[in-house]
Design a protein around this motif. Sequence first.
Motif, PDB file in Angstrom:
ATOM      1  N   THR A  36      -7.446  80.656  83.003  1.00 40.97           N
ATOM      2  CA  THR A  36      -6.263  80.719  82.146  1.00 40.97           C
ATOM      3  C   THR A  36      -5.302  81.841  82.534  1.00 40.97           C
ATOM      4  O   THR A  36      -5.729  82.891  83.014  1.00 40.97           O
ATOM      5  CB  THR A  36      -6.688  80.921  80.670  1.00 40.97           C
ATOM      6  OG1 THR A  36      -5.548  81.184  79.854  1.00 40.97           O
ATOM      7  CG2 THR A  36      -7.632  82.104  80.516  1.00 40.97           C
ATOM      8  N   ASP A  37      -4.012  81.621  82.285  1.00 39.57           N
ATOM      9  CA  ASP A  37      -3.016  82.699  82.380  1.00 39.57           C
ATOM     10  C   ASP A  37      -2.542  83.006  80.945  1.00 39.57           C
ATOM     11  O   ASP A  37      -1.400  82.736  80.579  1.00 39.57           O
ATOM     12  CB  ASP A  37      -1.825  82.307  83.272  1.00 39.57           C
ATOM     13  CG  ASP A  37      -1.074  81.103  82.740  1.00 39.57           C
ATOM     14  OD1 ASP A  37      -1.651  80.330  81.940  1.00 39.57           O
ATOM     15  OD2 ASP A  37       0.104  80.916  83.109  1.00 39.57           O
ATOM     16  N   MET A  38      -3.438  83.549  80.175  1.00 41.78           N
ATOM     17  CA  MET A  38      -3.126  83.781  78.764  1.00 41.78           C
ATOM     18  C   MET A  38      -2.154  84.953  78.647  1.00 41.78           C
ATOM     19  O   MET A  38      -2.568  86.108  78.532  1.00 41.78           O
ATOM     20  CB  MET A  38      -4.419  84.062  77.997  1.00 41.78           C
ATOM     21  CG  MET A  38      -4.230  84.098  76.496  1.00 41.78           C
ATOM     22  SD  MET A  38      -5.791  84.244  75.638  1.00 41.78           S
ATOM     23  CE  MET A  38      -6.529  82.650  75.890  1.00 41.78           C
ATOM     24  N   VAL A  42       1.659  80.486  74.629  1.00 43.39           N
ATOM     25  CA  VAL A  42       0.581  80.578  73.637  1.00 43.39           C
ATOM     26  C   VAL A  42      -0.361  79.380  73.663  1.00 43.39           C
ATOM     27  O   VAL A  42      -1.392  79.386  73.004  1.00 43.39           O
ATOM     28  CB  VAL A  42       1.199  80.757  72.222  1.00 43.39           C
ATOM     29  CG1 VAL A  42       1.774  79.430  71.707  1.00 43.39           C
ATOM     30  CG2 VAL A  42       0.216  81.350  71.238  1.00 43.39           C
ATOM     31  N   ASP A  43      -0.010  78.353  74.459  1.00 39.58           N
ATOM     32  CA  ASP A  43      -0.870  77.166  74.463  1.00 39.58           C
ATOM     33  C   ASP A  43      -2.258  77.456  75.039  1.00 39.58           C
ATOM     34  O   ASP A  43      -3.221  76.760  74.727  1.00 39.58           O
ATOM     35  CB  ASP A  43      -0.213  75.990  75.189  1.00 39.58           C
ATOM     36  CG  ASP A  43       0.260  76.330  76.589  1.00 39.58           C
ATOM     37  OD1 ASP A  43       0.546  77.515  76.858  1.00 39.58           O
ATOM     38  OD2 ASP A  43       0.347  75.409  77.420  1.00 39.58           O
ATOM     39  N   ASP A  44      -2.374  78.513  75.855  1.00 38.00           N
ATOM     40  CA  ASP A  44      -3.700  78.914  76.354  1.00 38.00           C
ATOM     41  C   ASP A  44      -4.640  79.283  75.203  1.00 38.00           C
ATOM     42  O   ASP A  44      -5.843  79.025  75.256  1.00 38.00           O
ATOM     43  CB  ASP A  44      -3.586  80.121  77.292  1.00 38.00           C
ATOM     44  CG  ASP A  44      -2.764  79.819  78.525  1.00 38.00           C
ATOM     45  OD1 ASP A  44      -1.519  79.784  78.407  1.00 38.00           O
ATOM     46  OD2 ASP A  44      -3.363  79.615  79.589  1.00 38.00           O
ATOM     47  N   VAL A  45      -4.088  79.907  74.157  1.00 36.04           N
ATOM     48  CA  VAL A  45      -4.902  80.284  72.990  1.00 36.04           C
ATOM     49  C   VAL A  45      -5.418  79.024  72.300  1.00 36.04           C
ATOM     50  O   VAL A  45      -6.607  78.922  71.955  1.00 36.04           O
ATOM     51  CB  VAL A  45      -4.087  81.145  72.005  1.00 36.04           C
ATOM     52  CG1 VAL A  45      -4.897  81.413  70.736  1.00 36.04           C
ATOM     53  CG2 VAL A  45      -3.665  82.446  72.658  1.00 36.04           C
ATOM     54  N   THR A 147      -8.243  74.395  84.944  1.00 35.27           N
ATOM     55  CA  THR A 147      -7.233  75.434  85.168  1.00 35.27           C
ATOM     56  C   THR A 147      -6.025  75.155  84.280  1.00 35.27           C
ATOM     57  O   THR A 147      -5.504  74.038  84.248  1.00 35.27           O
ATOM     58  CB  THR A 147      -6.786  75.503  86.641  1.00 35.27           C
ATOM     59  OG1 THR A 147      -6.244  74.247  87.045  1.00 35.27           O
ATOM     60  CG2 THR A 147      -7.940  75.878  87.554  1.00 35.27           C
ATOM     61  N   ILE A 148      -5.608  76.192  83.550  1.00 36.68           N
ATOM     62  CA  ILE A 148      -4.431  76.058  82.677  1.00 36.68           C
ATOM     63  C   ILE A 148      -3.441  77.175  82.977  1.00 36.68           C
ATOM     64  O   ILE A 148      -2.650  77.566  82.124  1.00 36.68           O
ATOM     65  CB  ILE A 148      -4.839  76.045  81.178  1.00 36.68           C
ATOM     66  CG1 ILE A 148      -5.679  77.271  80.807  1.00 36.68           C
ATOM     67  CG2 ILE A 148      -5.596  74.766  80.852  1.00 36.68           C
ATOM     68  CD1 ILE A 148      -5.977  77.380  79.300  1.00 36.68           C
ATOM     69  N   GLY A 149      -3.503  77.661  84.192  1.00 38.56           N
ATOM     70  CA  GLY A 149      -2.551  78.663  84.667  1.00 38.56           C
ATOM     71  C   GLY A 149      -2.298  78.433  86.143  1.00 38.56           C
ATOM     72  O   GLY A 149      -2.588  77.357  86.673  1.00 38.56           O
ATOM     73  N   HIS A 150      -1.758  79.452  86.802  1.00 38.97           N
ATOM     74  CA  HIS A 150      -1.526  79.277  88.237  1.00 38.97           C
ATOM     75  C   HIS A 150      -2.840  79.416  88.996  1.00 38.97           C
ATOM     76  O   HIS A 150      -3.867  79.800  88.426  1.00 38.97           O
ATOM     77  CB  HIS A 150      -0.437  80.222  88.729  1.00 38.97           C
ATOM     78  CG  HIS A 150      -0.652  81.669  88.427  1.00 38.97           C
ATOM     79  ND1 HIS A 150      -1.197  82.539  89.329  1.00 38.97           N
ATOM     80  CD2 HIS A 150      -0.407  82.395  87.311  1.00 38.97           C
ATOM     81  CE1 HIS A 150      -1.263  83.742  88.796  1.00 38.97           C
ATOM     82  NE2 HIS A 150      -0.787  83.691  87.569  1.00 38.97           N
ATOM     83  N   TRP A 259       0.750  71.823  76.478  1.00 36.30           N
ATOM     84  CA  TRP A 259       0.424  71.529  77.881  1.00 36.30           C
ATOM     85  C   TRP A 259      -1.053  71.787  78.172  1.00 36.30           C
ATOM     86  O   TRP A 259      -1.746  70.941  78.729  1.00 36.30           O
ATOM     87  CB  TRP A 259       1.292  72.388  78.816  1.00 36.30           C
ATOM     88  CG  TRP A 259       2.752  72.192  78.642  1.00 36.30           C
ATOM     89  CD1 TRP A 259       3.485  71.099  79.038  1.00 36.30           C
ATOM     90  CD2 TRP A 259       3.675  73.121  78.046  1.00 36.30           C
ATOM     91  NE1 TRP A 259       4.802  71.296  78.728  1.00 36.30           N
ATOM     92  CE2 TRP A 259       4.953  72.516  78.129  1.00 36.30           C
ATOM     93  CE3 TRP A 259       3.559  74.384  77.484  1.00 36.30           C
ATOM     94  CZ2 TRP A 259       6.111  73.143  77.640  1.00 36.30           C
ATOM     95  CZ3 TRP A 259       4.699  75.011  77.009  1.00 36.30           C
ATOM     96  CH2 TRP A 259       5.958  74.386  77.085  1.00 36.30           C
ATOM     97  N   ASP A 260      -1.536  72.983  77.811  1.00 35.83           N
ATOM     98  CA  ASP A 260      -2.911  73.365  78.177  1.00 35.83           C
ATOM     99  C   ASP A 260      -3.950  72.613  77.355  1.00 35.83           C
ATOM    100  O   ASP A 260      -5.034  72.288  77.851  1.00 35.83           O
ATOM    101  CB  ASP A 260      -3.102  74.875  77.986  1.00 35.83           C
ATOM    102  CG  ASP A 260      -2.281  75.685  78.979  1.00 35.83           C
ATOM    103  OD1 ASP A 260      -1.738  75.089  79.934  1.00 35.83           O
ATOM    104  OD2 ASP A 260      -2.180  76.911  78.798  1.00 35.83           O
ATOM    105  N   GLN A 261      -3.640  72.345  76.096  1.00 38.08           N
ATOM    106  CA  GLN A 261      -4.607  71.628  75.260  1.00 38.08           C
ATOM    107  C   GLN A 261      -4.861  70.211  75.777  1.00 38.08           C
ATOM    108  O   GLN A 261      -5.956  69.676  75.630  1.00 38.08           O
ATOM    109  CB  GLN A 261      -4.114  71.546  73.808  1.00 38.08           C
ATOM    110  CG  GLN A 261      -4.045  72.892  73.097  1.00 38.08           C
ATOM    111  CD  GLN A 261      -2.649  73.464  73.113  1.00 38.08           C
ATOM    112  OE1 GLN A 261      -1.955  73.381  74.128  1.00 38.08           O
ATOM    113  NE2 GLN A 261      -2.223  74.049  72.002  1.00 38.08           N
TER     114      GLN A 261
HETATM  115 CA   LIG Z   1      -1.347  78.454  80.561  1.00 35.32          CA
END
Ligand SMILES: [Ca+2]
Length: 324
Positions: A36-38, A42-45, A147-150, A259-261
């Motif tokens: 994650t790129d938290m 905020v979608d990472d949370v 993966t939910i970030g770069h 997006w991340d969810q």
């Molecule tokens: Ca993200």
Amino acid sequence: MAIKFLLILTSLLSWLSKQPTQSTHPGPPIAVILDTDMDSDVDDVGALAMLHAFERAGQARILGVIVTSDDRYSAACTDAINTYFGRKDIPIGVSQRDSLKSFSRYTQKIAQAFPHRLASNAIAETSTSVYRRLLASQPDRSVVIITIGHLTSLSRLLHSSPDSISPLSGQELIARKVKAWSCMGGQFPSGKEANFYRPDPASTVDCLANWQLPVTFAGWEVGQQIVTGGEAFKANCKPNSPVYKAYEYYNNFKGRASWDQIAVLQAVEGNTPYFSVETDGYCQVAPDGSNEWRAGSRSPTQGYVKLASSIDVIQKRIETLMNL
Ligand SMILES: [Ca+2]
């Protein structure tokens, strides 16, 4: 006598047919490493909260979280959320130990308000070390990486060398231990999306060129349609939860795209009934991080997610999981 027996049997079958059917057993929990790129969004949370809900329901097992971020409090915030959900033991690996910045609207506040172990990134394990240790400890072909970030940390894993953790290279570890990769990234059939182009498009090009297993992309265009974390979420979430506080600090419950969810939901629950996956083709990434879906078969399979349910149904499912 035979007629009486048949009548009893018919009644019994009729009674059985009216009983509620057992829910389908979801099977063994999916072993997940979340990358994650938290920080800026905020979608990472929401995605991490969902993963914890899936774990409590027996559908997933969180092996570890990789924090691919240069935000000073991203890893501590992640640790605080894991601790809140009763999993302070979850290993956390960081992509960056120093030269950190503070730019998130919520990570510092969450880290300061909620208990956690990780005092700073300087004392954290590296993402490569945690990735390698977790993969080495798991059964073959069992791990799903979400993966939910770069993709900086995943690229480093791919190019990691044999070490004291494992005699296998990163490529070999992945080939042996990983089952699939679910990636929030890209825009389909074509476009330019932040995880792919910012801040490390070379890692995207590298990962797509060197990944030798199935991969499913949850593109920008899917999560963009599903807004969560608004007033309905506020009404149902516990106000003392870091998930609640993150959405409050981020934009005071104005809602945000999911997006991340979407990547987490599709990876854990599969396609039915929410999604279909386009697998006829493959994703081509340009050096600037823009991407397009090209015709032609690719082995192993690549795919991208499309909506197969109403926006409302998926939105409610995501928020239910975020609130648990
Ligand atoms: Ca993200």
